[in-house]
Design a protein around this motif. Structure first.
Motif, PDB file in Angstrom:
ATOM      1  N   ALA A  43     -11.909 -11.983   3.614  1.00 46.32           N
ATOM      2  CA  ALA A  43     -12.057 -11.132   4.798  1.00 46.32           C
ATOM      3  C   ALA A  43     -11.133  -9.935   4.627  1.00 46.32           C
ATOM      4  CB  ALA A  43     -11.700 -11.896   6.073  1.00 46.32           C
ATOM      5  N   MET A  44     -11.415  -8.883   5.401  1.00 53.37           N
ATOM      6  CA  MET A  44     -10.581  -7.677   5.313  1.00 53.37           C
ATOM      7  C   MET A  44     -10.075  -7.342   6.719  1.00 53.37           C
ATOM      8  SD  MET A  44     -11.558  -4.110   3.418  1.00 53.37           S
ATOM      9  CE  MET A  44     -12.884  -3.580   4.520  1.00 53.37           C
ATOM     10  N   LEU A  45      -8.773  -7.274   6.853  1.00 55.67           N
ATOM     11  CA  LEU A  45      -8.167  -6.933   8.146  1.00 55.67           C
ATOM     12  C   LEU A  45      -8.159  -5.417   8.308  1.00 55.67           C
ATOM     13  CD1 LEU A  45      -5.195  -9.410   7.768  1.00 55.67           C
ATOM     14  CD2 LEU A  45      -6.980  -9.565   9.538  1.00 55.67           C
ATOM     15  N   VAL A  46      -8.564  -4.959   9.497  1.00 53.23           N
ATOM     16  CA  VAL A  46      -8.640  -3.517   9.746  1.00 53.23           C
ATOM     17  C   VAL A  46      -7.941  -3.195  11.079  1.00 53.23           C
ATOM     18  CG1 VAL A  46     -10.159  -1.505   9.866  1.00 53.23           C
ATOM     19  CG2 VAL A  46     -10.885  -3.525   8.585  1.00 53.23           C
ATOM     20  N   GLN A  70      -3.854  -1.668   1.802  1.00 54.34           N
ATOM     21  CA  GLN A  70      -4.710  -0.774   1.034  1.00 54.34           C
ATOM     22  C   GLN A  70      -4.993   0.488   1.831  1.00 54.34           C
ATOM     23  OE1 GLN A  70      -9.057  -1.459   0.079  1.00 54.34           O
ATOM     24  NE2 GLN A  70      -8.183  -2.332  -1.786  1.00 54.34           N
ATOM     25  N   GLY A  71      -4.886   1.640   1.160  1.00 52.99           N
ATOM     26  CA  GLY A  71      -5.268   2.906   1.781  1.00 52.99           C
ATOM     27  C   GLY A  71      -6.596   3.350   1.194  1.00 52.99           C
ATOM     28  N   GLY A  72      -6.563   4.413   0.397  1.00 58.58           N
ATOM     29  CA  GLY A  72      -7.796   4.928  -0.191  1.00 58.58           C
ATOM     30  C   GLY A  72      -8.212   4.200  -1.463  1.00 58.58           C
ATOM     31  N   ASN A  73      -7.395   3.211  -1.881  1.00 61.51           N
ATOM     32  CA  ASN A  73      -7.703   2.423  -3.077  1.00 61.51           C
ATOM     33  C   ASN A  73      -7.827   3.308  -4.319  1.00 61.51           C
ATOM     34  OD1 ASN A  73      -8.154   0.001  -4.435  1.00 61.51           O
ATOM     35  ND2 ASN A  73     -10.382   0.101  -4.164  1.00 61.51           N
ATOM     36  N   THR A  74      -6.927   4.290  -4.448  1.00 59.29           N
ATOM     37  CA  THR A  74      -6.985   5.190  -5.599  1.00 59.29           C
ATOM     38  C   THR A  74      -5.832   4.953  -6.578  1.00 59.29           C
ATOM     39  OG1 THR A  74      -5.744   6.917  -4.435  1.00 59.29           O
ATOM     40  CG2 THR A  74      -8.129   6.986  -4.233  1.00 59.29           C
ATOM     41  N   SER A  75      -5.217   3.768  -6.513  1.00 56.40           N
ATOM     42  CA  SER A  75      -4.106   3.471  -7.419  1.00 56.40           C
ATOM     43  C   SER A  75      -4.505   3.627  -8.880  1.00 56.40           C
ATOM     44  CB  SER A  75      -3.610   2.039  -7.188  1.00 56.40           C
ATOM     45  OG  SER A  75      -2.656   1.684  -8.170  1.00 56.40           O
ATOM     46  N   MET A  76      -3.596   4.131  -9.685  1.00 60.36           N
ATOM     47  CA  MET A  76      -3.805   4.271 -11.132  1.00 60.36           C
ATOM     48  C   MET A  76      -3.330   3.023 -11.867  1.00 60.36           C
ATOM     49  SD  MET A  76      -4.970   7.420 -11.389  1.00 60.36           S
ATOM     50  CE  MET A  76      -4.653   8.155 -13.003  1.00 60.36           C
ATOM     51  N   SER A  87      -6.593 -15.771  -2.802  1.00 58.74           N
ATOM     52  CA  SER A  87      -5.549 -16.324  -1.927  1.00 58.74           C
ATOM     53  C   SER A  87      -5.069 -15.331  -0.875  1.00 58.74           C
ATOM     54  CB  SER A  87      -4.363 -16.780  -2.780  1.00 58.74           C
ATOM     55  OG  SER A  87      -3.842 -15.671  -3.508  1.00 58.74           O
ATOM     56  N   ALA A  88      -5.374 -14.051  -1.079  1.00 63.41           N
ATOM     57  CA  ALA A  88      -4.835 -13.018  -0.178  1.00 63.41           C
ATOM     58  C   ALA A  88      -5.956 -12.312   0.577  1.00 63.41           C
ATOM     59  CB  ALA A  88      -4.040 -12.005  -0.996  1.00 63.41           C
ATOM     60  N   LEU A  89      -5.564 -11.607   1.622  1.00 64.67           N
ATOM     61  CA  LEU A  89      -6.509 -10.774   2.371  1.00 64.67           C
ATOM     62  C   LEU A  89      -6.143  -9.301   2.202  1.00 64.67           C
ATOM     63  CD1 LEU A  89      -6.758 -12.644   5.824  1.00 64.67           C
ATOM     64  CD2 LEU A  89      -8.283 -12.839   3.835  1.00 64.67           C
ATOM     65  N   ILE A  90      -7.168  -8.462   2.103  1.00 60.90           N
ATOM     66  CA  ILE A  90      -6.928  -7.021   2.119  1.00 60.90           C
ATOM     67  C   ILE A  90      -6.568  -6.602   3.543  1.00 60.90           C
ATOM     68  CG2 ILE A  90      -8.038  -4.757   1.929  1.00 60.90           C
ATOM     69  CD1 ILE A  90      -9.748  -5.876  -0.324  1.00 60.90           C
ATOM     70  N   LEU A  91      -5.532  -5.783   3.668  1.00 62.04           N
ATOM     71  CA  LEU A  91      -5.183  -5.185   4.958  1.00 62.04           C
ATOM     72  C   LEU A  91      -5.485  -3.697   4.829  1.00 62.04           C
ATOM     73  CD1 LEU A  91      -3.658  -5.555   7.764  1.00 62.04           C
ATOM     74  CD2 LEU A  91      -1.647  -4.730   6.536  1.00 62.04           C
ATOM     75  N   SER A  92      -6.643  -3.289   5.316  1.00 66.05           N
ATOM     76  CA  SER A  92      -7.045  -1.891   5.173  1.00 66.05           C
ATOM     77  C   SER A  92      -6.432  -1.048   6.282  1.00 66.05           C
ATOM     78  CB  SER A  92      -8.568  -1.767   5.249  1.00 66.05           C
ATOM     79  OG  SER A  92      -8.894  -0.398   5.374  1.00 66.05           O
ATOM     80  N   MET A  93      -5.698  -0.016   5.895  1.00 67.15           N
ATOM     81  CA  MET A  93      -5.055   0.852   6.884  1.00 67.15           C
ATOM     82  C   MET A  93      -5.931   2.052   7.257  1.00 67.15           C
ATOM     83  SD  MET A  93      -2.333  -0.730   7.579  1.00 67.15           S
ATOM     84  CE  MET A  93      -1.424   0.510   8.521  1.00 67.15           C
ATOM     85  N   ARG A  94      -7.172   2.060   6.754  1.00 61.97           N
ATOM     86  CA  ARG A  94      -7.989   3.269   6.896  1.00 61.97           C
ATOM     87  C   ARG A  94      -8.398   3.606   8.326  1.00 61.97           C
ATOM     88  NH1 ARG A  94      -9.322   0.996   2.020  1.00 61.97           N
ATOM     89  NH2 ARG A  94     -10.867  -0.352   2.992  1.00 61.97           N
ATOM     90  N   ALA A  95      -8.401   2.592   9.214  1.00 65.95           N
ATOM     91  CA  ALA A  95      -8.805   2.891  10.596  1.00 65.95           C
ATOM     92  C   ALA A  95      -7.648   3.462  11.423  1.00 65.95           C
ATOM     93  CB  ALA A  95      -9.352   1.633  11.270  1.00 65.95           C
ATOM     94  N   MET A  96      -6.435   3.355  10.913  1.00 66.89           N
ATOM     95  CA  MET A  96      -5.298   4.003  11.598  1.00 66.89           C
ATOM     96  C   MET A  96      -5.204   5.416  11.031  1.00 66.89           C
ATOM     97  SD  MET A  96      -2.308   1.133  12.108  1.00 66.89           S
ATOM     98  CE  MET A  96      -1.186   2.344  12.829  1.00 66.89           C
ATOM     99  N   ASN A  97      -6.090   6.278  11.504  1.00 65.48           N
ATOM    100  CA  ASN A  97      -6.246   7.586  10.856  1.00 65.48           C
ATOM    101  C   ASN A  97      -6.039   8.752  11.807  1.00 65.48           C
ATOM    102  OD1 ASN A  97      -8.470   7.323  12.405  1.00 65.48           O
ATOM    103  ND2 ASN A  97      -9.961   7.499  10.749  1.00 65.48           N
ATOM    104  N   ARG A  98      -5.138   8.555  12.765  1.00 58.77           N
ATOM    105  CA  ARG A  98      -4.888   9.592  13.751  1.00 58.77           C
ATOM    106  C   ARG A  98      -3.705  10.459  13.328  1.00 58.77           C
ATOM    107  NH1 ARG A  98      -2.686   9.356  19.000  1.00 58.77           N
ATOM    108  NH2 ARG A  98      -1.744   7.395  18.374  1.00 58.77           N
ATOM    109  N   ILE A  99      -3.854  11.763  13.475  1.00 60.83           N
ATOM    110  CA  ILE A  99      -2.684  12.636  13.383  1.00 60.83           C
ATOM    111  C   ILE A  99      -2.086  12.641  14.789  1.00 60.83           C
ATOM    112  CG2 ILE A  99      -1.864  14.985  12.967  1.00 60.83           C
ATOM    113  CD1 ILE A  99      -4.111  15.341  10.957  1.00 60.83           C
ATOM    114  N   ARG A 100      -0.965  11.967  14.954  1.00 61.56           N
ATOM    115  CA  ARG A 100      -0.412  11.793  16.312  1.00 61.56           C
ATOM    116  C   ARG A 100       0.043  13.128  16.897  1.00 61.56           C
ATOM    117  NH1 ARG A 100       3.461   6.466  15.519  1.00 61.56           N
ATOM    118  NH2 ARG A 100       1.816   4.991  14.958  1.00 61.56           N
TER     119      ARG A 100
END
Lengths: 482, 482
Positions: A43-46, A70-76, A87-100
């Protein structure tokens, strides 16, 4: 295994949209963009808020479930790919996309972790400012990821890496507590600097949820030049001379060898050679002035500096971009250099730095030594000479095409990697200048770092995250090899 | 108690000059310069090399003897004073005072920890460069101490704190290992940044033995002005307007209220009022240009900026220093402001920062609120407005002279301290902008920091120094109070 009970708790804190279980929606985020690392995540947490991130961390803690931020998943370096065992879950930060907030008077933007770099660029430009860090992945890379990897790019010479641009940080720590250091304080000596520790920690010590970022004035006048030089020594001498004569307005200074330029022109449609001279090396130089700059225009400064350099025997030929289109076409060659290199077949890639003054020697001597040690290979480098950081590559022998090359890499890749990295360490340099350690470089990091450093890294990790729940398998060597 | 056996081991690694046991030679280093903190140390370790420091650390570790690293002993917060119970030894870094190298082309100086700041200033100047950090204690303060406290000063506006000037670091860690990060790498993303963690750690995580420091071009042209303004709001608006019109060449921007100026003129022989107008507030402004600066002179820029500010109603009066002597006399007033304040009787002193845009409000509102809450007191502030950092003071009532004031402080000092610090925290600020925590602020740090921060600080300390052997009783709160 991740129990249904744990998933139910995650669902309870995440809300209906915050726990993605559809395998088709998760699939694109299980591999890195170069398709080298492949993981599983049931599952992926968002999360949508810092509070949700903290609540998710606490559920993870209660159940001992590792999270992979995970952000944009562009790691080199495979830094955002979950482990293969599921064993792990992805924690996607992409929905926290506000310029406060974005305050042009204070030159500050407060962004959530999921804000995409290009989005911040646009918002800053709309306010007459700019965020002076850019890189190829700007359309996908997020602020949280850029902070967690202390990203670099082509403007570090003047503006520094991400570290120099982060003024405040908010993060969820592995114990579920929120570190609120978001206020932009130019001076703050209250204890150890957690902000600095989280920058570049690759999500292994905390989950960056937001940051206060420094903006700079917009560019009012720029000049881009393409210069032919004899070798990297002359290129560095040119940069030093320019810095002394025009001051800290040189924003870009990239170098490329002739063969990389040749290959790149061959594969990128619409590019053409900026100068007629087939110089052994090339430098791409940009001078930027903001509205407050006094004195001559960017073009006048560039012309004076290059005339002086020509006089001093430092350059062979030069062309100034006549307009923005031409300036972009010069940069296009630099930005496509990796593509140009790739067209020549499989290669080992290194992102390395050494003390700046030593870089010209490194670029020439180590490339030659590498080719001598591994007959049939072609070694070279291009990139950010002024930062002491180049992308060094060793192209495998291509006698019978790409298959030969791949077989060579399978057989000699590790030895060649050690050869180059040993040379970096011998020069007092870094085997990861801007890409981080992730999972790709963890073995070489463990092999080459001094015991003092490995012990300190392990001790810090254990102090923050004794259960090893944040981004397991990245950055922290399990045991020193040396 | 420190056993004779332990002292013998220290003597063996320290050599004949490296273990000072004469109480007369130790005495000057047992108290802080303000004579607020008093400690004991039966002997003083004086290493001559990094290897000796490491060997001393290992002896300390073997015997469980705490060490108190000390440079120039100029801490403002009792950060270098040994504990009173005599359980620890002073580790004086003053004999490690070699400038290992100074490379003007690379703009780098490699200094041992005991190099005195003024010595580095002179060495850089002799090479046509400068080290752009200065403060009142420059004749005593050492590089190691300045790094360990992330020192600030009057040039932070343009050049940043010590953190921005340290390019590489060498340190002995509490486990006796040497961290060799002395190479100046502009980009280095190998794991957690130990350099950043050691900067500002007040000697509690390691003993800084040497550092690579960034130099900048020498000043070719400077202009110093004294300006009268209505209030701190106008002063900040002036700074912002100047930054937009003249760019990042404003190196100094200090503000003082009229009464502080008045008191200072009264106590410092030879000073005179730079402007005739008795403005409510004063700003001291310096513009510096190096040889590469294009366009108008520093004086022409200052004149244009001040004419524009006058036009915009931001300033009441202004005077430009006509020569270096006058420029120095303007700075003399600023540098003697603490002395001027002290002449008015006992006071509580605070070194605080808040987000810059909020500082004018803080300076005026919190001073008024403090005077209302504590009748008879006079509250005010002066200092680095452009850094969001001022030195805020609360003068005790003087109805019957200094004795009344001292009695008032004994009775109300803690409440007034809490009042001011609470206001700082409410504004999202820092109760220690540039002086650190030391032993003086440890109680308030523990009271006011969020649990996440305290827990992280404690965890890091424990990870590095589980035995609590480095600079005990400084920086790290034993338990969160909140």
């Amino acid at each position: 295994m991740i129990s249904d009970a744990a998933l139910a708790e995650f669902r309870a804190v995440a809300g209906p949209q915050g726990l993605v279980e559809d395998p088709d929606l998760i699939a694109p985020w299980l591999s890195d963009w170069r398709d080298k690392y492949h993981g599983r995540s049931v599952a992926m947490l968002v999360p949508r808020s810092t509070e949700q991130v903290a609540a998710m961390m606490r559920v993870a803690l209660a159940h001992g479930i590792p999270l992979v931020p995970q952000g944009g998943n562009t790691s080199m370096v495979g830094g955002a790919t979950p482990p293969a065992d599921g064993s792990a879950l992805i924690l996607s930060m992409r929905a926290m996309n506000r310029i406060r907030s974005l305050d042009p008077a204070a030159n500050l933007a407060v962004c959530e972790a999921g804000v995409i770099l290009a989005t911040l660029h646009e918002a800053a430009a709309a306010a007459g400012r700019r965020f002076p860090l850019s890189l190829g992945a700007k359309g996908s890379a997020t602020i949280g990821g850029l902070i967690s990897t202390n990203a670099g790019g082509t403007q570090v010479l003047r503006h520094g890496t991400m570290r120099a641009l982060v003024e405040g940080i908010e993060a969820v720590l592995p114990n579920g507590e929120v570190h609120d250091g978001i206020a932009a304080l130019k001076k703050d000596n209250r204890g150890y600097d957690l902000k600095q520790l989280l920058i570049g920690a690759e999500g292994t010590l905390g989950i960056v949820t937001a940051a206060s970022l420094r903006l700079v004035p917009g560019i009012a006048d720029r000049c881009v030049a393409w210069v032919g030089v004899e070798d990297p020594h002359k290129a560095l001498a040119l940069l030093r001379r320019m810095e002394a004569s025009v001051g800290p307005v040189v924003e870009g200074f990239e170098v490329l060898p002739e063969d990389t330029v040749e290959f790149t022109l061959g594969v990128v449609p619409g590019t053409r050679r900026p100068i007629e001279t087939r110089a052994p090396w090339h430098a791409l130089i940009e001078i930027d002035l903001d509205a407050a700059a006094e004195g001559p225009s960017a073009q006048a400064r560039m012309e004076a500096a290059l005339a002086d350099a020509f006089e001093a025997g430092l350059i062979l030929d030069a062309a100034l971009a006549a307009n923005e289109t031409q300036a972009e076409s010069f940069w296009k060659i630099r930005e496509s250099a990796s593509e140009g290199e790739r067209s020549q077949g499989p290669a080992l890639q290194f992102d390395i730095s050494v003390p700046i003054a030593d870089m010209p020697r490194f670029m020439t001597e180590v490339a030659a030594a590498c080719e001598a040690r591994f007959p049939g290979t072609t070694a070279g480098s291009f990139g950010h000479l002024g930062d002491g950081n180049v992308h060094f590559h060793v192209r495998a022998p291509m006698a019978e095409g790409a298959e030969t090359a791949r077989a060579w890499i399978a057989r000699h890749g590790e030895a060649a990697t050690r050869f180059v990295n040993d040379a970096v360490v011998a020069a007092g340099g870094s085997i990861s200048a801007e890409h981080g350690i992730g999972q790709m470089k963890i073995g070489e990091f463990a092999r080459l770092a001094a015991p003092a450093q490995i012990h300190a890294v392990q001790a810090i990790k254990h102090a923050f995250d004794p259960g090893g729940l944040l981004n397991p398998g990245k950055l922290v060597p399990l045991a020193p090899v040396r």
